[in-house]
Design a protein around this motif. Structure first.
Motif, PDB file in Angstrom:
ATOM      1  N   SER A 227      -0.491  -3.139   6.872  1.00 50.98           N
ATOM      2  CA  SER A 227      -1.211  -1.942   7.310  1.00 50.98           C
ATOM      3  C   SER A 227      -0.503  -0.678   6.838  1.00 50.98           C
ATOM      4  O   SER A 227      -1.147   0.291   6.414  1.00 50.98           O
ATOM      5  N   LEU A 228       0.842  -0.689   6.896  1.00 51.14           N
ATOM      6  CA  LEU A 228       1.604   0.470   6.439  1.00 51.14           C
ATOM      7  C   LEU A 228       1.430   0.695   4.937  1.00 51.14           C
ATOM      8  O   LEU A 228       1.367   1.841   4.479  1.00 51.14           O
ATOM      9  N   VAL A 229       1.345  -0.390   4.179  1.00 49.90           N
ATOM     10  CA  VAL A 229       1.124  -0.262   2.736  1.00 49.90           C
ATOM     11  C   VAL A 229      -0.217   0.409   2.469  1.00 49.90           C
ATOM     12  O   VAL A 229      -0.327   1.319   1.642  1.00 49.90           O
ATOM     13  N   LEU A 230      -1.261  -0.016   3.194  1.00 51.37           N
ATOM     14  CA  LEU A 230      -2.606   0.527   2.970  1.00 51.37           C
ATOM     15  C   LEU A 230      -2.739   1.955   3.495  1.00 51.37           C
ATOM     16  O   LEU A 230      -3.389   2.796   2.867  1.00 51.37           O
ATOM     17  N   ARG A 231      -2.132   2.232   4.649  1.00 57.45           N
ATOM     18  CA  ARG A 231      -2.317   3.537   5.285  1.00 57.45           C
ATOM     19  C   ARG A 231      -1.315   4.580   4.816  1.00 57.45           C
ATOM     20  O   ARG A 231      -1.594   5.788   4.897  1.00 57.45           O
ATOM     21  N   MET A 232      -0.145   4.143   4.365  1.00 55.45           N
ATOM     22  CA  MET A 232       0.908   5.096   4.039  1.00 55.45           C
ATOM     23  C   MET A 232       1.318   5.042   2.568  1.00 55.45           C
ATOM     24  O   MET A 232       1.268   6.047   1.868  1.00 55.45           O
ATOM     25  N   LEU A 233       1.737   3.859   2.111  1.00 50.78           N
ATOM     26  CA  LEU A 233       2.276   3.764   0.759  1.00 50.78           C
ATOM     27  C   LEU A 233       1.202   4.045  -0.290  1.00 50.78           C
ATOM     28  O   LEU A 233       1.423   4.838  -1.213  1.00 50.78           O
ATOM     29  N   LEU A 234       0.046   3.391  -0.167  1.00 52.62           N
ATOM     30  CA  LEU A 234      -1.017   3.593  -1.151  1.00 52.62           C
ATOM     31  C   LEU A 234      -1.475   5.049  -1.211  1.00 52.62           C
ATOM     32  O   LEU A 234      -1.604   5.609  -2.315  1.00 52.62           O
ATOM     33  N   PRO A 235      -1.714   5.725  -0.058  1.00 52.92           N
ATOM     34  CA  PRO A 235      -2.070   7.149  -0.135  1.00 52.92           C
ATOM     35  C   PRO A 235      -0.977   8.013  -0.775  1.00 52.92           C
ATOM     36  O   PRO A 235      -1.284   8.960  -1.501  1.00 52.92           O
ATOM     37  N   VAL A 236       0.304   7.693  -0.510  1.00 55.47           N
ATOM     38  CA  VAL A 236       1.392   8.450  -1.138  1.00 55.47           C
ATOM     39  C   VAL A 236       1.354   8.277  -2.657  1.00 55.47           C
ATOM     40  O   VAL A 236       1.492   9.248  -3.420  1.00 55.47           O
ATOM     41  N   VAL A 237       1.163   7.040  -3.106  1.00 55.04           N
ATOM     42  CA  VAL A 237       1.083   6.774  -4.548  1.00 55.04           C
ATOM     43  C   VAL A 237      -0.097   7.506  -5.162  1.00 55.04           C
ATOM     44  O   VAL A 237       0.023   8.149  -6.222  1.00 55.04           O
ATOM     45  N   LEU A 238      -1.261   7.448  -4.497  1.00 54.68           N
ATOM     46  CA  LEU A 238      -2.439   8.150  -5.008  1.00 54.68           C
ATOM     47  C   LEU A 238      -2.204   9.662  -5.019  1.00 54.68           C
ATOM     48  O   LEU A 238      -2.643  10.356  -5.952  1.00 54.68           O
ATOM     49  N   GLY A 239      -1.516  10.173  -3.991  1.00 58.69           N
ATOM     50  CA  GLY A 239      -1.197  11.596  -3.953  1.00 58.69           C
ATOM     51  C   GLY A 239      -0.283  11.994  -5.095  1.00 58.69           C
ATOM     52  O   GLY A 239      -0.447  13.064  -5.700  1.00 58.69           O
ATOM     53  N   GLN A 240       0.700  11.136  -5.420  1.00 56.04           N
ATOM     54  CA  GLN A 240       1.597  11.424  -6.531  1.00 56.04           C
ATOM     55  C   GLN A 240       0.858  11.397  -7.869  1.00 56.04           C
ATOM     56  O   GLN A 240       1.112  12.218  -8.746  1.00 56.04           O
ATOM     57  N   LEU A 241      -0.074  10.439  -8.009  1.00 56.46           N
ATOM     58  CA  LEU A 241      -0.872  10.397  -9.234  1.00 56.46           C
ATOM     59  C   LEU A 241      -1.734  11.646  -9.352  1.00 56.46           C
ATOM     60  O   LEU A 241      -1.883  12.212 -10.446  1.00 56.46           O
TER      61      LEU A 241
END
Length: 341
Positions: free
Chosen positions: A181-195
């Motif tokens: 859940s943390l990967v989907l809610r936190m890590l993935l949005p952070v990666v998308l934000g960095q992109l």
């Protein structure tokens, strides 16, 4: 006389604009406790909080100047010290002191202290205070960014490790669910934000203040929801009145960690600019990541979430207060002892 009467509301308005998050934090907790039914209904069964968490971490990724991580690798000793203080020294201190002082007490308080211990440092506030003290701003940006990126992985793993001591450790299958859940809610949005930052960096810098206001407002809403759900139990609100020793413990702990950071900086013979960076980076803990992380981690434990957030909120308010005074107390960056005769 009229000028004085007009000046008082103006000063009050200026103070409120400057400290609106501080006031909003108290209002969010009070609102959740006073009208839990309203907060529970507004949360939409957790859907609203989930959307806010995803938005928060996308904007975090968009705002994090992680290009500073690539360009700020020169002072390796300072960076290693700060990251070790954040993710090793502070968790060890809280694990040892809290287990001793809260032994036999409410295990939810212990879980909240452990949750506070494993969080990374702040981003915006430690940068602002470092600038005010004329510390090493580049090193502050580098280490705050690095700690918050690393914290997405390290904080939940360290929390699971510490919770084994309090009897609140999650079963293995539940821990896997939480990390997913943390990967989907936190890590993935952070990666998308960095992109997205690669194309929108100038826009993000130009609208940085507005993004920050939205993120802070979203944090306040998440905290409101987090307190509304357990506040439906009258015993929860009554138990909060007995937690003043917790604030004393956290306030003293922050001062102790601040002193330890200062002493270590001097022992490492850091110059004043880097020592001031240490003071504002090492002992601080982020509410921006902490609130959504704990909301996700304790999603299946509503009885625990409100209490688990209390140490973080108390610590955050205190660290802002202390950091506000520090720049006035610190001496000039140029050390006269190092100037040639």
């Amino acid at each position: 006389m009229m000028r004085r009467e007009m000046a008082a509301p103006a000063r009050a308005g200026a103070w409120l604009r400057k400290n609106w998050f501080f006031v909003g934090l108290l209002a969010a907790v009070a609102g959740g406790l006073a009208a839990p039914q309203v907060g529970t209904a507004a949360s939409g069964g957790g859907l609203t909080a989930t959307v806010l968490v995803v938005c928060l971490f996308f904007l975090s990724g968009l705002s994090l100047p992680t290009e500073a991580i690539r360009s700020g690798l020169r002072d390796v000793r300072l960076h290693l010290f700060l990251q070790a203080f954040i993710f090793v020294v502070t968790p060890i201190y809280f694990a040892a002191s809290a287990a001793l002082l809260w032994r036999g007490g409410d295990p939810r308080i212990l879980a909240g202290i452990y949750a506070l211990a494993v969080l990374p440092t702040t981003v915006s506030s430690c940068i602002v205070f470092t600038q005010l003290a004329r510390g090493n701003v580049v090193a502050t940006i580098f280490n705050a960014s690095l700690a918050n990126v690393a914290g997405v992985f390290l904080s939940p793993l360290l929390l699971s490790l510490l919770l084994q001591q309090s009897g609140r450790a999650l079963p293995a299958d539940e821990l896997v669910r939480v990390l997913s859940s943390l990967v989907l809610r936190m890590l993935l949005p952070v990666v998308l934000g960095q992109l997205a930052r690669a194309a929108l960096r100038e826009w993000a810098q130009r609208h940085g203040k507005k993004i920050g206001v939205f993120m802070n407002a979203a944090i306040l809403v998440i905290i409101w929801f987090s307190f509304a759900r357990p506040a439906r139990d009258p015993a929860f609100a009554a138990s909060l009145l007995r937690l003043w020793p917790l604030f004393v413990y956290l306030a003293l702990s922050h001062l102790l960690l601040l002193g330890a950071a200062w002493g270590a900086g001097r022992a490492l013979r850091l110059d004043k600019a880097n020592t001031y960076t240490v003071l504002f980076v090492a002992p601080q803990k982020t509410l921006a990541m902490g609130a959504p992380l704990l909301t996700t981690y304790f999603a299946t434990m509503p009885d625990l979430l409100g209490v688990a957030l209390l140490p973080l909120i108390m610590y955050h308010l205190w660290q802002l207060t202390v950091a506000g005074f520090l720049p006035r107390l610190l001496g000039p960056v140029d050390d006269p002892e190092k100037k040639p005769a």
